[in-house]
Design a protein around this motif. Structure first.
Motif, mmCIF file in Angstrom:
data_model
loop_
_atom_site.group_PDB
_atom_site.id
_atom_site.type_symbol
_atom_site.label_atom_id
_atom_site.label_comp_id
_atom_site.label_asym_id
_atom_site.label_seq_id
_atom_site.Cartn_x
_atom_site.Cartn_y
_atom_site.Cartn_z
ATOM 1 N N SER A 35 4.790 -3.989 -14.826
ATOM 2 C CA SER A 35 4.187 -3.361 -13.837
ATOM 3 C C SER A 35 2.704 -2.679 -14.316
ATOM 4 O O SER A 35 2.477 -2.780 -15.732
ATOM 5 N N SER A 36 1.998 -2.289 -13.480
ATOM 6 C CA SER A 36 0.868 -1.553 -14.025
ATOM 7 C C SER A 36 1.183 -0.355 -14.799
ATOM 8 O O SER A 36 2.303 0.199 -14.803
ATOM 9 N N ASP A 61 7.662 -9.936 -15.494
ATOM 10 C CA ASP A 61 6.346 -9.461 -15.040
ATOM 11 C C ASP A 61 6.594 -7.987 -15.443
ATOM 12 O O ASP A 61 7.400 -7.373 -15.361
ATOM 13 N N LEU A 106 3.587 1.957 -9.524
ATOM 14 C CA LEU A 106 2.157 1.583 -9.261
ATOM 15 C C LEU A 106 1.301 2.341 -10.255
ATOM 16 O O LEU A 106 1.777 3.310 -11.108
ATOM 17 N N GLY A 165 10.990 -1.352 -8.331
ATOM 18 C CA GLY A 165 10.851 -2.532 -7.237
ATOM 19 C C GLY A 165 10.413 -3.916 -7.780
ATOM 20 O O GLY A 165 9.205 -3.612 -8.588
ATOM 21 N N TRP A 166 10.722 -5.100 -7.290
ATOM 22 C CA TRP A 166 10.156 -6.058 -7.549
ATOM 23 C C TRP A 166 10.308 -7.387 -6.605
ATOM 24 O O TRP A 166 11.181 -7.113 -5.669
ATOM 25 N N ASP A 167 9.249 -8.183 -6.341
ATOM 26 C CA ASP A 167 9.593 -9.230 -5.710
ATOM 27 C C ASP A 167 9.784 -10.592 -6.543
ATOM 28 O O ASP A 167 9.365 -10.480 -7.587
ATOM 29 N N THR A 178 7.149 -10.357 -9.595
ATOM 30 C CA THR A 178 6.281 -9.503 -9.469
ATOM 31 C C THR A 178 6.678 -8.224 -9.355
ATOM 32 O O THR A 178 7.271 -7.838 -8.212
ATOM 33 N N VAL A 179 6.470 -7.093 -10.361
ATOM 34 C CA VAL A 179 6.831 -5.849 -10.297
ATOM 35 C C VAL A 179 5.966 -5.304 -8.917
ATOM 36 O O VAL A 179 4.744 -5.145 -9.212
ATOM 37 N N THR A 180 6.541 -4.264 -8.167
ATOM 38 C CA THR A 180 5.835 -3.681 -6.906
ATOM 39 C C THR A 180 5.879 -2.178 -7.274
ATOM 40 O O THR A 180 5.134 -1.318 -6.591
ATOM 41 N N SER A 181 6.692 -1.713 -8.033
ATOM 42 C CA SER A 181 7.085 -0.256 -8.311
ATOM 43 C C SER A 181 7.387 -0.010 -9.579
ATOM 44 O O SER A 181 8.457 -0.846 -10.086
ATOM 45 N N GLY A 203 15.679 -6.992 -6.233
ATOM 46 C CA GLY A 203 14.694 -6.161 -5.645
ATOM 47 C C GLY A 203 14.180 -4.993 -5.941
ATOM 48 O O GLY A 203 13.194 -4.545 -5.885
#
Length: 670
Positions: free
Chosen positions: A394-395, A392, A316, A330-332, A311-314, A363
């Protein structure tokens, strides 16, 4: 006081006889003369008396009188016998009855002409429908040395036009076996023909085309396979152009387009089970081409869910990253994932480039933005686990820069001519680099790179080219700052073709008159059209120009024939058309004449008010017929039909006088 005297010997007026007539044409004792000659002579009178002539003509050395009291010093005896000797003399008489008689002159007419059979046409033995094939013949000659013209019978019910060239081309519209033959004729006496040559066989076949074939025609990846291949082959005759699309995002095809001739092209298909639940999946690969279409079914089984999840977190969807800046990706991860990941930059639905092909799956990753495809808000980061294939995206996020480029030239009103030089101008604001790339777009598509890298100093000279896209009003210049990767488009502007203008003078011109049916006036200072007052004779003129300086890839925009009437009387309708037959300036007469094409005839009016003014006539369509090869260039004919009333006549300056005829042509290069 008056003085009156007388004399036994009053003074009487004296009269001198005319000079002895001297021969002009044909030369005395000459041979090989035309069987339709015009006899001419010269004679003068020292008292300036008007002279009349008696003409003696026949087959003996004491010829009989055939004409009495002729005013003009010429005589046309009509059509004579071939290879025969003729005798003639002239008696000149002045108005007071004094006479003088010439010597007896002779000439011998030409032998009857024959044309030898041409050789069998030579050229290719086969071709395709609608393909232009060229054939040559030759070997014909005139028994009296006249020039030869050739004609081809194509064997499909059509023949070529008569031509001085021994080569011609033809296209057949139906397949089959055809026999080509040729014949020749005298260019002077066009009714004298040779026999047809022996035939040249040619086979015309149907047009060739490609045929798409694929093998195998379905792909089953079951639960274990990741890569399979299929082959594209061409079972047709010409190049196959193909494109591939698929219906599922878990299918990847490489390559997706290409061309195939006789080889077999292998296509690799890869499936990605990442993120898919246990199930059977089906899709299709569609192949379209100029040789047909094919559909390949694709099936795949996922036996169990993939344990790794990314899951990509950055960044956004609110992130705005600047070119040149350094940012954290960043990612989880959850589940059983591998030790390394691949990170890719995407824009819209396409991958731009790989940020890193492998980095620890911890990450986060530090990225300094050094390459992208311009500012935009539709960028994404893709992180993919290299062991399991889980990934994944990102947005959407934005990439921008502080550099701005604005283009001031070309403007929306610019119309630049292909091949001429113009200055591209632009202005920079903000933090911009030292070099820019300049490109040309048409509509929404790039058509060429003008400069891949040039100094960012605000202007650059460019010799315009349309990169073979053709003229149009939808061109734009794109300038991209190569450091900031900031770009800008100009307004839409026009690229036009360059118009070339040539001015041609005649290579031959002549007038002919019915009053003097066998006389040639090719060396006169004027051309004549209409009906002469003195004799009621009809007059026409011919003009020919050499068009060999016009390039073969020229597109004629306009063509104007300019005539200068120095003497014009009356008002009458005049015709102008293309000459059908070859003619010579110093030989053409009313009787020999020339034929005229019945199609494409122009009409205009000569008036007395045209005198001493240029008369401009648009002849674009006639000139195009010559340059396109649809008609041989034997020049223009100018005549009246119907013939106007007596006295309606115009005299036009010829090519040997001041203000000669002119043909002006404007053209573009294709």
């Amino acid at each position: 006081m008056f003085v009156i005297t007388c004399s036994d010997n009053p003074i009487e007026d004296t009269n001198n006889a005319p000079t002895k007539p001297e021969i002009n044409l044909p030369p005395n004792s000459s041979t090989n003369q035309s069987i339709t000659p015009t006899l001419s002579w010269t004679c003068t009178d020292s008292d300036n008396d008007k002279l009349k002539y008696d003409v003696y003509f026949g087959l003996s050395n004491n010829p009989s009188k055939v004409v009495e009291g002729k005013s003009l010093p010429s005589y046309a005896p009509g059509t004579l016998q071939y290879n025969t000797k003729y005798y003639w003399k002239i008696t000149a008489k002045d108005s007071k009855g004094a006479t003088s008689t010439s010597d007896v002159w002779t000439f011998t007419t030409e032998s009857q002409e024959t044309i030898s059979q041409p050789s069998m046409p030579s050229g290719v033995d086969s071709g395709n429908i609608n393909e232009s094939l060229s054939y040559s013949t030759g070997g014909s000659s005139s028994s009296i040395g006249h020039s030869i013209q050739y004609q081809f019978n194509w064997g499909d019910g059509s023949s070529s036009n008569w031509s001085n060239s021994s080569t011609a081309s033809h296209q057949w519209s139906n397949s089959g076996n055809y026999n080509i033959s040729s014949r020749a004729r005298c260019a002077t006496h066009t009714s004298i023909l040779s026999n047809w040559s022996s035939s040249k066989p040619v086979v015309i076949s149907k047009e060739k085309f490609p045929v798409l074939a694929v093998s195998p025609n379905n792909l089953d990846f079951d639960s274990t396979k990741t890569n399979l291949t299929f082959n594209i082959t061409n079972s047709g005759d010409t190049v196959l152009n193909w494109n591939i699309t698929d219906t599922q995002n878990w299918i990847t095809v490489n390559p997706i387009s290409g061309t195939t001739t006789t080889e077999s092209d292998q296509i690799t298909v890869t499936v990605n089970r990442s993120g898919l639940t246990a199930n059977t999946y089906n899709g299709n690969i569609s192949i379209t081409s100029n040789g047909g279409s094919k559909l390949i079914p694709v099936s795949m089984t996922v036996s169990q869910a993939i344990q790794c999840s990314i899951t990509v977190t950055s960044p956004l969807n609110i992130s705005v990253w600047n070119y040149g800046g350094e940012y954290w990706i960043g990612w989880d991860k959850t589940g059983s994932c591998g030790e390394n990941v691949k990170i890719t930059l995407l824009k819209g639905i396409g991958e731009l480039y790989t940020i890193t092909s492998s980095t620890p799956n911890d990450g986060f990753y530090s990225w300094k933005i050094s390459d992208y495809s311009g500012i935009g808000s539709d960028y994404q980061i893709k992180v993919e686990d290299l062991s399991s294939g889980a990934f994944d995206n990102s947005s959407n996020f934005s990439i921008t820069t502080s550099c701005d480029v604005s283009i001031s030239n070309p403007t929306s009103s610019s119309a630049w001519i292909n091949g001429d030089s113009y200055t591209i101008k632009w202005k920079n604001t903000g933090l911009c680099g030292t070099n820019v790339k300049i490109e040309l777009y048409k509509g929404g598509s790039k058509v060429g790179t003008i400069f891949s890298s040039t100094i960012n100093d605000g202007s650059r000279s460019w010799t315009v080219t349309d990169y073979n896209q053709g003229v149009g009003t939808d061109y734009r210049i794109k300038i991209t700052d190569l450091d900031a990767m900031k770009y800008s488009f100009s307004n839409y502007f026009e690229i036009k073709k360059k118009l070339f203008i040539v001015t041609l003078n005649p290579v031959a011109d002549a007038a002919v008159a019915s009053e003097y049916p066998n006389s040639n006036f090719g060396d006169h200072y004027n051309l004549v059209v209409g009906n002469d007052v003195g004799s009621g004779g009809k007059a026409s003129s011919y003009i020919r120009f050499n068009l060999s300086t016009i390039p073969s890839n020229a597109r004629i925009e306009w063509a104007t024939l300019k005539l200068y009437p120095w003497d014009a009387k009356g008002s009458f309708l005049t015709n102008l058309g293309s000459v059908y037959d070859s003619w010579s300036e110093m030989q053409v007469t009313w009787n020999t004449g020339v034929r005229i094409y019945s199609s494409g005839i122009l009409q205009f009016t000569f008036r007395a008010t045209d005198e001493n003014k240029w008369k401009n006539i648009s002849v674009r369509n006639l000139v195009k017929l010559w340059l396109d090869g649809n008609r041989p260039n034997y020049g223009f004919a100018i005549w009246c039909d119907p013939v106007p009333a007596s006295g309606n006549i115009v005299n036009i300056t010829s090519r040997t006088a001041s203000n000669p005829p002119v043909l002006q042509i404007g053209y573009y290069l294709l």
